[in-house]
Design an enzyme around this catalytic site. Structure first.
Site, PDB file in Angstrom:
ATOM      1  N   VAL A   5       0.859  -1.169   0.000  1.00 40.31           N
ATOM      2  CA  VAL A   5       0.000   0.000   0.000  1.00 40.31           C
ATOM      3  C   VAL A   5       0.898   1.222   0.000  1.00 40.31           C
ATOM      4  O   VAL A   5       1.843   1.309   0.794  1.00 40.31           O
ATOM      5  CB  VAL A   5      -0.928   0.024   1.237  1.00 40.31           C
ATOM      6  CG1 VAL A   5      -1.844   1.242   1.192  1.00 40.31           C
ATOM      7  CG2 VAL A   5      -1.743  -1.265   1.329  1.00 40.31           C
ATOM      8  N   CYS A   6       0.642   2.153  -0.904  1.00 37.44           N
ATOM      9  CA  CYS A   6       1.350   3.433  -0.926  1.00 37.44           C
ATOM     10  C   CYS A   6       2.869   3.205  -1.029  1.00 37.44           C
ATOM     11  O   CYS A   6       3.338   2.452  -1.865  1.00 37.44           O
ATOM     12  CB  CYS A   6       0.963   4.222   0.323  1.00 37.44           C
ATOM     13  SG  CYS A   6       1.357   5.973   0.294  1.00 37.44           S
ATOM     14  N   THR A   7       3.640   3.854  -0.157  1.00 37.77           N
ATOM     15  CA  THR A   7       5.098   3.776  -0.229  1.00 37.77           C
ATOM     16  C   THR A   7       5.653   2.465   0.304  1.00 37.77           C
ATOM     17  O   THR A   7       6.876   2.274   0.327  1.00 37.77           O
ATOM     18  CB  THR A   7       5.736   4.954   0.530  1.00 37.77           C
ATOM     19  OG1 THR A   7       5.121   5.059   1.827  1.00 37.77           O
ATOM     20  CG2 THR A   7       5.535   6.258  -0.217  1.00 37.77           C
TER      21      THR A   7
END
Length: 322
Positions: A111-113
């Protein structure tokens, strides 16, 4: 969960500085799936040492597993993102255990970074992937073996799935739920969570225009002038005349130093100006098209869809202030 038979073991890797919603988004999808249709998920949060972690919002997050002590790879391994992503990606022990567990998992995601941790583990090499729009360029530069897709909410490449920023973890969770138990259950969970089953457009509609590297001399002044007033005559002949250059030489120099063609840069500057007006003013779309140099509403609509993935009207509906 709720007495249901566990058929899918999920481990979410967390660390200090993790984004709370990166964890809570997919976690709530899997939890609600059990309530809606008996989907058998067991979700564990895992950190190095099994210690609680402090999120980027300074809330302490309890952890149920020590990453190093998990011997049997889970069905699904996920890595959350957050401000602490760089330290997590640089932590050799954490990365080693992510690589070890991913080797035996049915699927691996981020998720995300959290994508930076997967990339550091070599799990994204030769694959398509995404992350938060503000970090896509960094991911591409730091990991050139990764094919970064900056507009996607989530990207599936084989057994690896990566998602865009923060709330896109919910999109990812719903996609995995649909894979496991079908669209009907995923749709029921989306309704309960009051989110789109599939969000329209891409994440570029949420991004801001990240400015180019600083330029020098007359070209810098010209680009600043385009940014501040994109509505004027910004054709290549007009811009070349302002620079005292031939059209061919100007186009070549501009593309070389700015990184995009004059026409593409002007269009992006006009879309940026239109976005600001759609968010802050009550002017009609036709008036905004004229003020930003598009000439016609249809010209603006086509440019807007190319740049953001949604129409000007849809953008205003989502982002109008006040």
């Amino acid at each position: 969960m709720n007495g249901k038979v566990v058929t899918h073991d999920v481990v979410i890797v967390v660390y200090d500085g993790v984004q709370l919603l990166d964890v809570a988004g997919p976690l709530d999808v899997f939890d609600r799936a059990a309530a809606e249709g008996g989907a058998g998920y067991r979700v564990r949060l895992a950190s190095l040492g099994g210690r609680p972690v402090v999120t980027s919002a300074e809330a302490q997050l309890g952890v149920s597993a020590d990453l190093a002590r998990i011997r049997k790879p889970p069905d699904t391994l996920m890595v959350a993102g957050g401000r602490g992503y760089a330290a997590a990606a640089a932590d050799r022990e954490l990365v080693r255990h992510v690589r070890r567990l991913a080797a035996g998992s049915r699927r691996t995601g981020s998720v995300c970074t959290g994508a930076f941790v997967l990339a550091a583990a070599g799990l994204l090499d030769g694959r398509r992937a995404t992350t938060h729009w503000a970090f896509c360029s960094e991911l591409a530069v730091c990991h050139p073996a990764v094919s970064v897709e900056p507009d996607a909410f989530f990207v599936r490449d084989g057994t690896v799935v990566t998602s865009a920023g923060v709330t896109a973890g919910i999109d990812l969770g719903l996609a995995l739920l649909e894979d496991d138990f079908g669209p009907e259950l995923a749709r029921a969970v989306a309704k309960f969570l009051v989110v789109f089953m599939q969000r329209p457009g891409g994440q570029s509609q949420f991004s801001t225009w990240i400015r180019r590297d600083p330029l020098r001399g007359a070209l810098s002044e010209l680009v600043d002038n385009i940014d501040s007033d994109p509505s004027g005559d910004r054709s290549v002949p007009a811009l070349a005349a302002l620079m005292g250059m031939s059209r061919r030489h100007f186009s070549r120099l501009f593309t070389q130093q700015v990184g995009t063609s004059p026409g593409a840069y002007v269009e992006r500057a006009r879309v940026a100006a239109a976005r600001a007006l759609l968010e802050s003013s009550a002017d009609g779309v036709d008036a905004i098209a004229g003020r930003c140099g598009f000439g016609t509403v249809e010209t603006m609509r086509r440019a807007f869809v190319r740049e953001t993935g949604v129409s000007p009207a849809a953008y205003r509906d989502r982002f109008r202030r006040g």
